[in-house]
Design a protein around this motif. Sequence first.
Motif, PDB file in Angstrom:
ATOM      1  N   TYR A 127      21.854 -20.692 -16.916  1.00 17.31           N
ATOM      2  CA  TYR A 127      22.326 -20.142 -15.659  1.00 17.31           C
ATOM      3  C   TYR A 127      21.199 -20.171 -14.642  1.00 17.31           C
ATOM      4  O   TYR A 127      20.032 -19.996 -14.976  1.00 17.31           O
ATOM      5  CB  TYR A 127      22.841 -18.711 -15.855  1.00 17.31           C
ATOM      6  N   THR A 184      19.985 -18.373 -11.308  1.00 14.35           N
ATOM      7  CA  THR A 184      20.185 -17.198 -10.456  1.00 14.35           C
ATOM      8  C   THR A 184      19.621 -17.457  -9.069  1.00 14.35           C
ATOM      9  O   THR A 184      18.611 -18.134  -8.911  1.00 14.35           O
ATOM     10  CB  THR A 184      19.505 -15.945 -11.050  1.00 14.35           C
ATOM     11  N   GLN A 237      23.214 -12.244  -3.707  1.00  9.53           N
ATOM     12  CA  GLN A 237      22.880 -12.734  -5.033  1.00  9.53           C
ATOM     13  C   GLN A 237      24.055 -13.519  -5.593  1.00  9.53           C
ATOM     14  O   GLN A 237      25.191 -13.272  -5.238  1.00  9.53           O
ATOM     15  CB  GLN A 237      22.511 -11.573  -5.967  1.00  9.53           C
ATOM     16  N   ARG A 238      23.731 -14.474  -6.447  1.00 10.36           N
ATOM     17  CA  ARG A 238      24.770 -15.250  -7.119  1.00 10.36           C
ATOM     18  C   ARG A 238      24.183 -15.941  -8.331  1.00 10.36           C
ATOM     19  O   ARG A 238      22.961 -16.026  -8.479  1.00 10.36           O
ATOM     20  CB  ARG A 238      25.428 -16.237  -6.172  1.00 10.36           C
ATOM     21  N   VAL A 239      25.061 -16.411  -9.192  1.00 11.69           N
ATOM     22  CA  VAL A 239      24.678 -17.166 -10.384  1.00 11.69           C
ATOM     23  C   VAL A 239      25.526 -18.423 -10.416  1.00 11.69           C
ATOM     24  O   VAL A 239      26.718 -18.391 -10.139  1.00 11.69           O
ATOM     25  CB  VAL A 239      24.938 -16.352 -11.679  1.00 11.69           C
ATOM     26  N   ARG A 278      27.658 -13.401 -14.191  1.00  9.49           N
ATOM     27  CA  ARG A 278      27.646 -13.024 -12.767  1.00  9.49           C
ATOM     28  C   ARG A 278      27.707 -11.512 -12.612  1.00  9.49           C
ATOM     29  O   ARG A 278      27.013 -10.943 -11.774  1.00  9.49           O
ATOM     30  CB  ARG A 278      28.803 -13.693 -12.034  1.00  9.49           C
ATOM     31  N   TRP A 325      24.281 -10.101 -13.663  1.00  9.09           N
ATOM     32  CA  TRP A 325      23.263 -10.338 -12.629  1.00  9.09           C
ATOM     33  C   TRP A 325      23.477  -9.406 -11.432  1.00  9.09           C
ATOM     34  O   TRP A 325      22.521  -8.897 -10.859  1.00  9.09           O
ATOM     35  CB  TRP A 325      23.266 -11.800 -12.203  1.00  9.09           C
ATOM     36  N   CYS A 363      20.670  -6.854  -9.980  1.00  6.91           N
ATOM     37  CA  CYS A 363      20.275  -6.836  -8.563  1.00  6.91           C
ATOM     38  C   CYS A 363      20.534  -5.475  -7.932  1.00  6.91           C
ATOM     39  O   CYS A 363      19.715  -4.972  -7.162  1.00  6.91           O
ATOM     40  CB  CYS A 363      20.992  -7.942  -7.800  1.00  6.91           C
TER      41      CYS A 363
END
Length: 169
Positions: free
Chosen positions: A4, A6, A20-22, A148, A151, A155
């Motif tokens: 993944y 990030t 934020q995202r994955v 996701r 993560w 965050c």
Amino acid sequence: MQCYNTQVAVEPTLQLIVGQRVTDAGNDKQQIVPLIEVVQEQSGQKPEEILADSGYCSEENLKYLAKRRIEGFVATEKQKHGERNEACKRGPLPKGASRVERMKRKLQTKVGAAVYASRKYIVEPVFGQIKQARGFRQFLLRGLEKVRGEWALVCMTHNLLKFHKLCYE
């Protein structure tokens, strides 16, 4: 092997994660547009400027930043730790210079180099705090959607700890 990638967008004053995202993409070339969209979705604001490493550099990404009127400082090539770019050459850019060539020149100016150097103490410490201080080195869940969510929690925890430190110092 599942891997993944990030992504975070960090505001410079408090080092808060504002987007934020994955993704499961192997590189960042296609990630600047989705990251800017997620910043707008998650923070409610369009970024005024973006500092990004060379993984995000492409003609298409620089064109997108120009179209959206976002000031970009995007490295055009990998640089070894402690290595310095050569100073900006005097005179106009050659006619027909690509966006990448113009960005390279921009980052060679004193202002461009100073702005890009700030990435070292804006974005990189956030990853260091998450990995080193909090011990987050791998995802516990499997599957992109679950990762996701994990993560997003990491965050959010980062931001809560920043606010806590700010309020109780």
